[in-house]
Design an enzyme around this catalytic site. Structure first.
Site, mmCIF file in Angstrom:
data_model
loop_
_atom_site.group_PDB
_atom_site.id
_atom_site.type_symbol
_atom_site.label_atom_id
_atom_site.label_comp_id
_atom_site.label_asym_id
_atom_site.label_seq_id
_atom_site.Cartn_x
_atom_site.Cartn_y
_atom_site.Cartn_z
ATOM 1 N N ARG A 228 -4.965 3.953 0.344
ATOM 2 C CA ARG A 228 -4.336 4.465 -0.647
ATOM 3 C C ARG A 228 -3.672 5.950 -0.395
ATOM 4 O O ARG A 228 -4.087 6.736 0.215
ATOM 5 C CB ARG A 228 -4.741 4.449 -2.059
ATOM 6 C CG ARG A 228 -5.233 3.114 -2.537
ATOM 7 C CD ARG A 228 -3.820 2.277 -2.780
ATOM 8 N NE ARG A 228 -4.228 1.007 -3.388
ATOM 9 C CZ ARG A 228 -4.433 -0.223 -2.827
ATOM 10 N NH1 ARG A 228 -4.380 -0.231 -1.308
ATOM 11 N NH2 ARG A 228 -4.560 -1.258 -3.408
ATOM 12 N N GLU A 257 5.909 3.950 -3.154
ATOM 13 C CA GLU A 257 5.730 2.850 -2.272
ATOM 14 C C GLU A 257 7.089 2.111 -2.757
ATOM 15 O O GLU A 257 7.236 1.874 -3.841
ATOM 16 C CB GLU A 257 4.588 2.172 -1.868
ATOM 17 C CG GLU A 257 3.424 2.995 -1.492
ATOM 18 C CD GLU A 257 2.216 2.236 -1.189
ATOM 19 O OE1 GLU A 257 1.546 2.649 -0.205
ATOM 20 O OE2 GLU A 257 2.098 1.256 -2.050
ATOM 21 N N HIS A 276 3.139 -0.445 3.733
ATOM 22 C CA HIS A 276 2.004 -1.278 2.982
ATOM 23 C C HIS A 276 1.621 -2.633 3.652
ATOM 24 O O HIS A 276 1.529 -3.566 2.981
ATOM 25 C CB HIS A 276 2.083 -1.365 1.550
ATOM 26 C CG HIS A 276 0.706 -1.257 0.678
ATOM 27 N ND1 HIS A 276 0.095 -0.482 -0.059
ATOM 28 C CD2 HIS A 276 -0.670 -1.856 1.254
ATOM 29 C CE1 HIS A 276 -0.913 -0.435 -0.405
ATOM 30 N NE2 HIS A 276 -1.516 -1.504 0.279
#
Length: 310
Positions: A228, A257, A276
Site C-alpha cells: 500500500r 491513486e 496498482h
C-alpha cells in the site's frame, strides 16, 4: 426473482458477474441503500455512514487483499461480515515484484524512454549500466503468502539469498523454507540488495519505510513496494532517490491513486511507477472475482466463508 440485492459499481470478471446474477440483483447505485444485502468492492470506500444506513447489509466482500478502505470497526459493531481474497492473486503479484526488480535493476523503462526521446548515442551506454539479480540478497518486509511465493521464484530462478523481517513468522518456519529471519528492520535494510514490501497498511505500518531507515540501505539497493502507498513515506523516498542514496525504486501503489504527473516520484529517472496492477492479469482477475462472489454468497446463505476478516 433474485433473493438478494448486491451493490457493485466496479469491474470484476465476467464469469464472476454471471455467477452473482444467478443469485442476486446487482445495482451500481446507492439510492436504495436500505435494500442492499451485500457490497462487493475493489477500491470503493465503505464508510461508517454507509454501513449505518444499510440495515439489511450482511456482508462486505473485498475484491483483493487489502481492506483498508472498509471501516472494519463499524462493520464489526453492526454485525456485518467482511470477506476477502488473500490467496487468489499471489502468483500475479509475485510475478510483478520480480518484473519490477528486473526492470529497475536493468533500467529497462529508462532505456526505452531515452531511445524514444532520441537521447541514445551508443549501444550499451555507460549511464544505463545495471545489476544482475543472480546471487543477490532479497529482503522481504513481510513474509506472508505473497512474500514467500516471491522468495521461491527469486531463490529458484535467480539463486538469490532470502532474508525476512516479519514478527509473525517464526525462526523455525524461516529455516524450513531456507530463509534467514532478521529481527530488526534496519538490519534487513542494511543487508539487502533488493527490498520487497508486502505488508498491510495499518497504524503500525504507516510510513514503515521512512527517512530514518532509508538511510540504512545500500547505495546500490532497490526498493519495491506492492503493498500500500502509505507504507512508504513518498517524500522521504523521493529525497533518497533524487540524492542517489539508493540506486532505484519501483512502486505499484501510491497514497493517491492512480499516480499522475503531480507525483514528483514519476519524474525521477531511477523510479518506476505502475497503477496498482499487481493482480491485473486475466488469470488473477477470474480467480479473485469468482472467489469473492462465492465468499459473499456463502455468507448470504448463512454458511461459513473460507476467507473472513471479521
Amino acid at each position: 426473482m433474485a433473493k438478494y440485492k448486491v451493490f457493485l459499481n466496479e469491474y470484476i470478471d465476467e464469469e464472476a458477474i454471471e455467477l452473482l446474477e444467478k443469485h442476486a440483483d446487482i445495482t451500481n447505485n446507492l439510492e436504495k441503500i436500505s435494500e442492499i444485502d451485500a457490497i462487493i468492492l475493489r477500491t470503493f470506500p465503505v464508510s461508517r455512514k454507509l454501513i449505518e444506513n444499510a440495515p439489511k447489509l450482511k456482508v462486505i466482500g473485498k475484491h483483493g487483499v487489502g481492506y483498508d478502505s472498509i471501516d472494519i470497526e463499524a462493520a464489526k459493531e453492526h454485525g456485518v461480515k467482511v470477506v476477502y481474497t488473500p490467496e487468489a492473486n499471489i502468483q500475479s503479484v509475485s510475478e510483478l515484484i520480480i518484473a519490477l526488480m528486473t526492470n529497475a535493476a536493468r533500467r529497462i523503462s529508462l532505456s526505452f524512454e531515452k531511445g524514444k526521446n532520441n537521447q541514445l548515442t551508443s549501444i550499451g551506454p555507460k549511464n544505463l549500466i545495471g545489476y544482475q539479480l543472480n546471487k543477490k540478497i532479497l529482503g522481504l518486509v513481510g513474509a506472508g503468502k505473497i512474500g514467500l511465493n516471491t522468495a521461491r521464484i527469486a531463490k529458484n530462478g535467480f539463486n538469490m539469498k532470502i532474508i525476512a523481517f516479519d514478527p509473525l513468522i517464526s525462526r523455525e518456519q524461516c529455516e524450513e523454507l531456507g530463509i534467514e529471519k532478521i529481527d530488526n528492520l534496519n538490519d534487513l535494510l542494511k543487508l539487502s540488495d533488493f527490498v520487497s514490501i508486502s505488508v498491510p497498511l495499518n497504524k503500525g505500518t504507516k510510513h514503515l519505510i521512512n527517512k530514518d531507515n532509508l538511510s540504512y540501505m545500500k547505495s546500490n539497493a532497490i526498493l519495491i513496494n506492492t503493498s500500500r502507498g502509505g507504507v512508504v513515506d513518498e517524500t522521504a523516498l523521493y529525497d533518497a532517490l533524487k540524492e542517489n542514496k539508493i540506486f532505484a525504486a519501483a512502486s505499484d501503489v501510491f497514497v493517491n491513486e492512480p499516480p499522475t504527473g503531480a507525483n514528483p516520484l514519476l519524474h525521477l529517472e531511477n523510479f518506476i511507477g505502475t497503477p496498482h496492477i499487481g493482480a491485473n492479469t486475466k488469470e488473477a482477475a477470474k480467480l479473485v472475482g469468482l472467489t469473492i462472489v462465492q465468499e459473499v454468497l456463502l455468507v448470504l446463505e448463512n454458511k461459513e466463508p473460507k476467507y473472513r476478516v471479521i
